[in-house]
Each structure stands twice: as C-alpha cells, then as structure tokens.
Design a protein around this motif. Structure first.
Motif, PDB file in Angstrom:
ATOM      1  N   PHE A  14       0.968  -0.775  -0.183  1.00 17.79           N
ATOM      2  CA  PHE A  14       0.038  -0.185   0.223  1.00 17.79           C
ATOM      3  C   PHE A  14       0.388   1.203   0.011  1.00 17.79           C
ATOM      4  CE2 PHE A  14      -2.486   3.745   2.029  1.00 17.79           C
ATOM      5  CZ  PHE A  14      -3.558   4.010   1.321  1.00 17.79           C
ATOM      6  N   ILE A  15       1.956   1.539   1.201  1.00 10.04           N
ATOM      7  CA  ILE A  15       2.725   2.241   1.247  1.00 10.04           C
ATOM      8  C   ILE A  15       3.541   2.618  -0.303  1.00 10.04           C
ATOM      9  CG2 ILE A  15       5.147   3.434   2.284  1.00 10.04           C
ATOM     10  CD1 ILE A  15       1.921   4.201   3.490  1.00 10.04           C
ATOM     11  N   TRP A  17       2.835   1.906  -3.598  1.00 11.39           N
ATOM     12  CA  TRP A  17       1.546   3.048  -4.419  1.00 11.39           C
ATOM     13  C   TRP A  17       1.246   4.465  -4.054  1.00 11.39           C
ATOM     14  CZ3 TRP A  17      -3.479   4.579  -2.515  1.00 11.39           C
ATOM     15  CH2 TRP A  17      -3.502   4.644  -4.019  1.00 11.39           C
ATOM     16  N   TYR A  18       0.800   3.951  -2.238  1.00 11.09           N
ATOM     17  CA  TYR A  18       0.441   5.771  -1.782  1.00 11.09           C
ATOM     18  C   TYR A  18       1.161   7.148  -2.061  1.00 11.09           C
ATOM     19  CZ  TYR A  18      -2.359   8.804   0.864  1.00 11.09           C
ATOM     20  OH  TYR A  18      -3.457   9.627   1.838  1.00 11.09           O
ATOM     21  N   GLU A  21       1.510   7.414  -5.997  1.00 13.52           N
ATOM     22  CA  GLU A  21       0.009   7.815  -6.433  1.00 13.52           C
ATOM     23  C   GLU A  21      -0.941   8.542  -6.399  1.00 13.52           C
ATOM     24  OE1 GLU A  21      -0.508   6.399  -9.516  1.00 13.52           O
ATOM     25  OE2 GLU A  21       1.567   5.823  -9.373  1.00 13.52           O
ATOM     26  N   VAL A  22      -0.471   8.610  -4.579  1.00 17.48           N
ATOM     27  CA  VAL A  22      -0.978  10.311  -3.854  1.00 17.48           C
ATOM     28  C   VAL A  22      -0.828  10.619  -4.008  1.00 17.48           C
ATOM     29  CG1 VAL A  22      -2.954  10.041  -2.033  1.00 17.48           C
ATOM     30  CG2 VAL A  22      -2.790   8.083  -3.542  1.00 17.48           C
TER      31      VAL A  22
END
Length: 163
Positions: A14-15, A17-18, A21-22
């Motif tokens: 998750f991290i 990606w986050y 991407e965010v």
C-alpha cells in the motif's frame, strides 16, 4: 501495535503505491500553487524564497553542494525584505490575520553536523530575516489566501518600521 501496522502497510504494498500515486502528485500540485502565489503576492514586496540544496555529495567527494531546481519537502523558506523582523511578521500574522507561520530562527537546526537544506550564504548566522511556511498542512484551496495574508502582515510590518 505501531510496528504491526507499519509492517502490514509495507508488506501489502500500500505505501509503495500510495506515496507515488497520491502524495507526490498532491504535494507537487500544492508546491506549484504556493510558488505561483509567492511570486504574485510576495515578490512585489521584495520577498524571495530560497532554493533547496541538491543532495549531499558522497563522503570524501570534493563536489560542492549547490542550489537545485529539484524541490522536496513540505516547506518554503522565505526571505523577508531588508529591515523586517520575522518575529514581528509572525506576531502580526497570528494576532491580526489568524495566520500561523514559523519565524526562521525557531526552525534552525543547530549542533555538530547540522547542515541547512536551503541556499543561504550565511547559514550559521541568525535566521530572523526568514519565515517558513508549510504546504502540506493546509488544504490547497487555502494556500493562496494564506500567502495573501502573509503579504498583508509584511506590509504592516513595513509600515510599522518605516521600511
């Protein structure tokens, strides 16, 4: 408990990606909004922002650390016009304009091995001519208004000191 939470965030991906991407796009957008507001409202008052320094060269290298066009972090270091005190500006901003900014001296890292992450010729000197503003804390639609309030505080400080 915290270590379990972090372990799950890392192992799930998750991290990984986050962040790209965010967070990176969000902070990049905020950076550009804030930089444009600084150029529009603060540069005409004689304020400038310092450039971040490039990453430190490898140990033992003779390469110099130079100002960089690459920006990172959550803060802008802003140099006030000559004769204007950061403490005065931060006090006006807080008391009269409901704006919280940091006086430069309160953000200075000291001690053995401390190195600034900004381009300032007298990095060991006082930072009373600087304020530091954060782009991560406030919603992006409030960034320009915050810079406008800072401009008002600087104008008031200039009037008060006759600069």
């Amino acid at each position: 408990m915290t270590s379990t939470f972090i372990c799950r965030l890392l192992s799930s991906g998750f991290i990984q990606w986050y962040i790209p991407e965010v967070l990176c796009p969000a902070y990049s957008k905020r950076y550009h909004i804030l930089r444009a507001a600084i150029e529009k409202h603060l540069h005409p008052l004689g304020m400038t922002f310092t450039k971040p320094l490039s990453p430190s060269p490898p140990s033992g290298s003779s390469d110099k650390i130079m100002p960089s066009e690459i920006s990172g972090g959550y803060f802008f270091w802003l140099r006030l016009p000559p004769g204007i005190s950061a403490n005065r500006v931060t006090r006006i901003a807080a008391e009269e304009l409901s704006l919280r900014i940091a006086a430069g001296e309160g953000s200075k890292v000291t001690g053995e091995g401390a190195k600034p992450d900004y381009d300032y010729a007298d990095a060991d000197g006082p930072l009373d001519s600087f304020v530091r503003i954060c782009l991560a804390y406030v919603d992006e639609d409030m960034l320009e208004e915050g810079v406008q309030r800072l401009a008002q505080a600087v104008e008031k400080a200039k009037q008060d000191t006759g600069c």
